[in-house]
Design an enzyme around this catalytic site. Structure first.
Site, PDB file in Angstrom:
ATOM      1  CE  LYS A  17      -3.705   2.367   2.494  1.00 35.70           C
ATOM      2  NZ  LYS A  17      -4.587   2.347   3.685  1.00 35.70           N
ATOM      3  NE  ARG A  20      -5.812   9.496   3.241  1.00 35.00           N
ATOM      4  CZ  ARG A  20      -4.552   9.664   2.887  1.00 35.00           C
ATOM      5  NH1 ARG A  20      -4.135  10.845   2.455  1.00 35.00           N
ATOM      6  NH2 ARG A  20      -3.696   8.671   2.967  1.00 35.00           N
ATOM      7  CE  LYS A  68      -3.522   8.091   6.747  1.00 37.04           C
ATOM      8  NZ  LYS A  68      -4.692   7.181   6.651  1.00 37.04           N
ATOM      9  CD  GLU A  73       6.236  -3.721   3.613  1.00 33.86           C
ATOM     10  OE1 GLU A  73       5.682  -4.584   4.320  1.00 33.86           O
ATOM     11  OE2 GLU A  73       6.586  -2.615   4.046  1.00 33.86           O
ATOM     12  CE  LYS A  95      -6.589   1.974  -0.681  1.00 39.30           C
ATOM     13  NZ  LYS A  95      -7.324   1.930   0.588  1.00 39.30           N
ATOM     14  CB  SER A 101     -11.497   7.284  -3.772  1.00 37.66           C
ATOM     15  OG  SER A 101     -10.283   7.780  -3.209  1.00 37.66           O
ATOM     16  CE1 TYR A 115     -15.246   3.038  -3.053  1.00 43.23           C
ATOM     17  CE2 TYR A 115     -13.389   3.476  -4.507  1.00 43.23           C
ATOM     18  CZ  TYR A 115     -13.904   3.332  -3.234  1.00 43.23           C
ATOM     19  OH  TYR A 115     -13.080   3.477  -2.140  1.00 43.23           O
TER      20      TYR A 115
END
Length: 332
Positions: A201, A211, A224, A240, A255, A281, A320
């Site tokens: 991610k 968000r 982040k 990872e 992602k 999104s 979505y």
């Protein structure tokens, strides 16, 4: 790869001449089985709230949730990914609402399991929907700490699984959280609860509308980048993923999606495990912006964007567009 044949004996357009031939030689296929639909749930009653930055996507209250999901169930979409919009007044620095067995996520899971037991439920495990600072873990001295955050995350995972979540999806990117969550689930007797790790991610600019949907963007302090991955790195994604698999992940995720199809391909080829991608999104908002302006054909764009994930090696896609794509696929 050595080319086979040469023109004019070999004409690659022959296999593109008509529909039946194109169907026979298609290398990749998109089906309804590949679709996971992310949905946003909110408190209150009678609420269907449009998200301005995500045209066509709504937050829904629990009394509207069964009806909201009805078409997806009828279309045969196999799974939903749930994201709760936690009220501001119950957010705190420790994200303690994540551990409430009657929180919004848990109530939504119980409702959906009763209404649609055939649909798989995927639960986001991270603290950002519950913290007043908008981060995925706990903060000490202005830094998101790892091990203390993992202790909360594993309790959050057990809480969700006990409420009926089938697949725990840790999206926090803390080190060691997959092993800790696996051990906690097993200790609680939840040995069949699967883990879909957000293994790669990235600290991406494409999360903004998400968000907004959760109401966490405005309260996020800093960024982040100390725990989500650097968009410049690809080899790190393999490390990872390897660690998460070694710790017990059943499936992995990349992602964002389309800007990171190279990562999907590398993970798929290296590990040969169920690999998912999230058409996030920002990707959705860009496509919808162009579609709504008449710059792109809606149906073709939706299906082509999703087929790209299959071509890269994804087992499935969180999108979505899932209900709309399912309608298009069902209707041929």
């Amino acid at each position: 790869m050595t080319p086979i044949g040469s023109y004019p004996q070999t004409r690659l357009r022959r296999n593109r001449r008509d529909i039946f031939t194109r169907r026979l030689v298609a290398e990749h296929r998109l089906s309804i089985d590949d679709l996971i639909w992310p949905i946003f749930v909110t408190e209150g009653e009678g609420r269907v709230e449009p998200i301005a930055s995500m045209p066509g996507v709504n937050r829904v209250s629990l009394d509207r949730l069964e009806a909201h999901v009805a078409e997806a169930a009828d279309l045969g979409i196999p799974a939903l990914a749930l994201f709760p919009v936690t009220p501001t007044d119950i957010r705190d620095a420790g994200g303690t609402e994540a551990l409430n067995p009657d929180n919004l996520m848990c109530r939504a899971a119980r409702l959906l399991k009763q209404a649609y037991p055939q649909i798989g439920l995927i639960g986001d495990v991270a603290l950002d929907p519950y913290t007043d600072h908008g981060h995925d873990g706990l903060i000490e001295n202005d830094y998101v700490v790892n091990d203390a955050s993992v202790e909360v995350l594993k309790r959050q995972a057990v809480n969700q699984a006990a409420a009926g979540i089938d697949v725990i999806a840790p999206s926090d990117m803390m080190d060691g959280r997959i092993g800790a969550i696996r051990a906690a689930l097993d200790e609680a007797g939840l040995v069949d609860t699967r883990i879909m790790s957000y293994a790669a991610k990235y600290a991406s600019a494409f999360y903004g509308p998400f968000r907004d949907a959760l109401g966490s963007g405005a309260r996020l302090t800093g960024d982040k980048k100390t725990y989500q991955m650097d968009p410049a790195n690809t080899d790190e994604a393999l490390r990872e993923t390897a660690l998460d698999l070694a710790e017990g992940a059943d499936m992995v995720m990349v992602k964002p999606g389309m800007p990171y199809l190279d990562i999907v391909r590398r993970v798929h080829e290296r590990f040969a495990v169920p690999t998912f991608a999230y058409q996030v999104s920002g990707e959705y908002a860009m496509l919808m912006g162009a579609i709504n302006n008449g710059w792109l054909d809606r149906d073709r764009t939706i299906l082509e964007s999703l087929l790209a994930f299959k071509r890269a090696g994804a087992s499935g896609v969180l999108t979505y567009f899932a209900p709309e794509a399912a309608r298009l696929l069902r209707n041929g």
